[in-house]
Design a protein around this motif. Structure first.
Motif, PDB file in Angstrom:
ATOM      1  N   ASN A  57      27.841 -22.147 -53.607  1.00  0.00           N
ATOM      2  CA  ASN A  57      28.769 -22.032 -54.741  1.00  0.00           C
ATOM      3  C   ASN A  57      29.196 -20.676 -54.220  1.00  0.00           C
ATOM      4  O   ASN A  57      30.236 -20.397 -54.891  1.00  0.00           O
ATOM      5  N   THR A  83      26.447 -22.747 -66.412  1.00  0.00           N
ATOM      6  CA  THR A  83      26.726 -22.441 -65.476  1.00  0.00           C
ATOM      7  C   THR A  83      27.675 -21.921 -65.064  1.00  0.00           C
ATOM      8  O   THR A  83      28.788 -20.684 -64.848  1.00  0.00           O
ATOM      9  N   ASN A 124      27.769 -18.779 -63.209  1.00  0.00           N
ATOM     10  CA  ASN A 124      28.166 -18.724 -61.707  1.00  0.00           C
ATOM     11  C   ASN A 124      30.013 -18.148 -61.483  1.00  0.00           C
ATOM     12  O   ASN A 124      30.415 -18.648 -60.544  1.00  0.00           O
ATOM     13  N   CYS A 125      30.539 -19.005 -62.742  1.00  0.00           N
ATOM     14  CA  CYS A 125      31.904 -18.344 -62.219  1.00  0.00           C
ATOM     15  C   CYS A 125      32.674 -17.083 -62.940  1.00  0.00           C
ATOM     16  O   CYS A 125      32.910 -17.310 -64.764  1.00  0.00           O
ATOM     17  N   CYS A 129      33.653 -27.084 -57.342  1.00  0.00           N
ATOM     18  CA  CYS A 129      34.121 -28.317 -56.405  1.00  0.00           C
ATOM     19  C   CYS A 129      35.316 -28.476 -55.825  1.00  0.00           C
ATOM     20  O   CYS A 129      35.827 -28.693 -54.743  1.00  0.00           O
ATOM     21  N   ASN A 171      25.966 -28.434 -52.082  1.00  0.00           N
ATOM     22  CA  ASN A 171      26.577 -27.761 -53.644  1.00  0.00           C
ATOM     23  C   ASN A 171      25.817 -29.003 -54.830  1.00  0.00           C
ATOM     24  O   ASN A 171      26.057 -28.437 -55.749  1.00  0.00           O
ATOM     25  N   ASN A 226      31.646 -21.395 -51.482  1.00  0.00           N
ATOM     26  CA  ASN A 226      32.326 -22.343 -52.103  1.00  0.00           C
ATOM     27  C   ASN A 226      33.722 -21.656 -53.240  1.00  0.00           C
ATOM     28  O   ASN A 226      34.825 -21.679 -52.860  1.00  0.00           O
ATOM     29  N   SER A 249      27.017 -27.447 -59.055  1.00  0.00           N
ATOM     30  CA  SER A 249      26.293 -25.169 -58.851  1.00  0.00           C
ATOM     31  C   SER A 249      27.698 -24.328 -59.549  1.00  0.00           C
ATOM     32  O   SER A 249      27.604 -23.605 -58.642  1.00  0.00           O
ATOM     33  N   GLY A 285      34.519 -28.393 -62.101  1.00  0.00           N
ATOM     34  CA  GLY A 285      32.753 -28.387 -61.374  1.00  0.00           C
ATOM     35  C   GLY A 285      32.044 -28.784 -62.899  1.00  0.00           C
ATOM     36  O   GLY A 285      32.510 -28.613 -64.255  1.00  0.00           O
TER      37      GLY A 285
END
Length: 544
Positions: A217, A242, A246-247, A346, A394, A220, A343, A338
């Motif tokens: 991730n 997430t 993760n973002c 995408c 991922n 990506n 993760s 995503g």
């Protein structure tokens, strides 16, 4: 037929299950990001915690992760054991994450908005040996300890100050600073985190997040979002989700940048932080709701947004009016797709295409595959709507203790996302709606997001959600559930008339309901299942 791996939730059987679903990722060693940055830029700011007004360098964060892993080892917690966290946003999320990356323990991140009954199911399923909790959740934590047989509790009391003995969490960090537990040799296949996602059959499912998923991730998402050493990211989404973790928080820490943590989202405060040159915010990510609330705030027009290099949006289809309002302020919202299970990154829309392809989520990211599939399992044609399937390194290996859910969610290596999508003639993906939010009226499929885009154009409307309700004549018709701006009124005929000029007849809502606020989850997504229960009744399907 879906692959049906047989496993129970322990590291050895997880690895065996994973190897049964090609392609295998292989046993790639999981390298320690934090250790690298400590050695190369130890004095650089890693975390700025707005809630406590504390700042942590990479050397600080490294020492805290070592202290936590050493303390956990001292109470018998090690590789494969679960540690649960029930807390609002703070540095503790990263202490836990990086300590697990060293000890091999697994973090279970809990949604603090859930009830004791809901949390009891999750903790019984994941069986943690330790529950770390905010002082505000002490009563909940004690009840869960009794109900779930949790051996250890550890309280975070930020109000007491870092040096206070009342802050048991910081006392633990201070007592074990300079010590380190034994570091496990982990691979990309080892589970790092379990994130529980809302289920369609009454119980949440624990998506297993591996160290490899976190790494891919970062690659990506980090590259197209322009994440680098000088990135300063404002994190406002819950870190148990997430989107918050993760973002772009993890990609920023992977790159050696700085994450600024807001304890909980407030639109005025977020605008203040983004507009403050001393904070230097370059990156921001949210689901559509925070962007909507910020653009409706009186300070939106005067806030200096010029330092924002990347503003990402995902998690749900974003109404075009939200994107246009931010574009008018010079900020192009970069859409993406995503899920927790992916993760999450995408699909991503390059900023160069943001205006030309307004409404698209973009193209597949470098290390991911995607396709749109019809009911027969065949690839759809150009602009034909089907279900989005994704694959790649991922993607989750499956759900904790749920081989049945794992089997039903995969077709070979392909994860069936449950999202309705289409691909245009240039290869750009469009997320039409959640597949199960679609309803059928008179034999025609209706995707609520399309109708909601039109409703948001009405000047009286602050929030809008469309659900299908039973109809004797048509099977189902649309109900527009609206929240109006202060002092506004709106009649059904005006809504129907406006929509009739802009939508096919079968898409036009048959009725409206005006309420004070839409029910939302912790990240701001509208809970349509609650609207179905409210307006359809207790027999409404429990669809997330």
């Amino acid at each position: 037929m879906p692959i049906k791996p047989a496993f129970t939730a322990d590291p050895q059987s997880i690895a065996a299950m994973r190897s049964s679903r090609p392609p295998s990722r292989g046993s790639v060693r999981a390298y320690d990001w934090l250790d690298h940055h400590r050695a190369n830029r130890g004095h650089k700011e890693a975390i700025r915690d707005l809630g406590t007004e504390r700042r942590f360098t990479y050397a600080d964060l490294d020492a805290r992760a070592d202290a936590m892993s050493a303390w956990c080892a001292s109470i018998g917690i090690g590789r494969g054991d679960r540690i649960a966290l029930l807390a609002q946003n703070g540095v503790e999320y990263f202490d836990l994450q990086f300590s697990c990356a060293r000890s091999g323990a697994i973090a279970v991140l809990l949604n603090w908005r859930l009830t004791v009954v809901e949390l009891e199911y999750i903790l019984t399923d994941s069986a943690p040996k330790l529950l770390i909790h905010d002082v505000s959740f002490t009563e909940t934590a004690q009840a869960l300890q009794q109900k779930c047989g949790i051996q250890n509790l550890l309280c975070i009391d930020t109000s007491a100050g870092a040096a206070s003995p009342r802050n048991a969490y910081e006392a633990m960090i201070n007592a074990f600073t300079g010590k380190a537990g034994e570091r496990e040799s982990l691979t990309h296949d080892d589970v790092s985190t379990i994130m529980y996602t809302s289920g369609t059959t009454g119980h949440p499912k624990g998506a297993m997040i591996t160290h490899g998923m976190n790494f891919w991730n970062c690659i990506n998402l980090g590259i197209p979002a322009g994440v680098s050493l000088d990135t300063v990211h404002l994190s406002v989404l819950p870190l148990f989700h997430t989107g918050g973790l993760n973002c772009y928080s993890n990609p920023v820490l992977h790159a050696g940048g700085t994450v600024v943590i807001m304890r909980s989202f407030d639109p005025g405060r977020a605008l203040e932080v983004i507009g403050d040159p001393a904070q230097g915010i370059t990156h921001f990510f949210a689901v559509p709701a925070p962007y909507q609330f910020m653009m409706q705030h009186p300070d939106f027009a005067s806030t200096d947004l010029s330092r924002l290099r990347a503003a990402g949006v995902g998690g749900a289809p974003c109404a075009l009016t939200i994107m246009q309002n931010w574009a008018d302020r010079g900020v192009l919202l970069m859409q993406g797709f995503g899920m927790t299970e992916t993760s999450p990154a995408c699909i991503f829309l390059d900023p160069a295409d943001a205006i030309r392809k307004l409404g698209s989520t973009g193209k597949v990211l470098m290390h991911t595959e995607a396709r749109v599939v019809n009911d027969d399992g065949h690839d759809c044609g150009v602009n034909e709507i089907g279900e989005l399937w994704v694959a790649g390194p991922n993607i989750t290996p499956g759900y904790w203790n749920r081989p049945d859910a794992t089997a039903s969610s995969f077709e070979g290596p392909w994860l069936k996302t449950g999202d309705a999508a289409r691909i245009d003639e240039e290869g750009f993906f469009y997320i039409v709606d959640r597949w199960k939010d679609m309803y059928i009226s008179g034999g025609e499929n209706v995707y609520p997001a399309e109708v909601e885009n039109v409703l948001y154009q009405l000047p009286q409307v602050a929030e809008a959600a469309v659900i299908g309700v039973p109809s004797e004549r048509w099977g189902e018709t649309g109900l527009a559930v609206l929240v109006l701006k202060p002092g506004q009124t709106l009649e059904k005929d005006a809504v129907v008339g406006y929509c009739s000029e802009r939508l096919a007849r079968f898409k036009v809502p048959a009725d409206i309901a005006i309420i004070a606020a839409l029910p939302r989850n912790a990240t701001g997504k509208v809970l349509k299942r609650e609207l179905r229960v409210q307006f359809v009744g207790s027999k409404a399907p429990a669809i997330s």
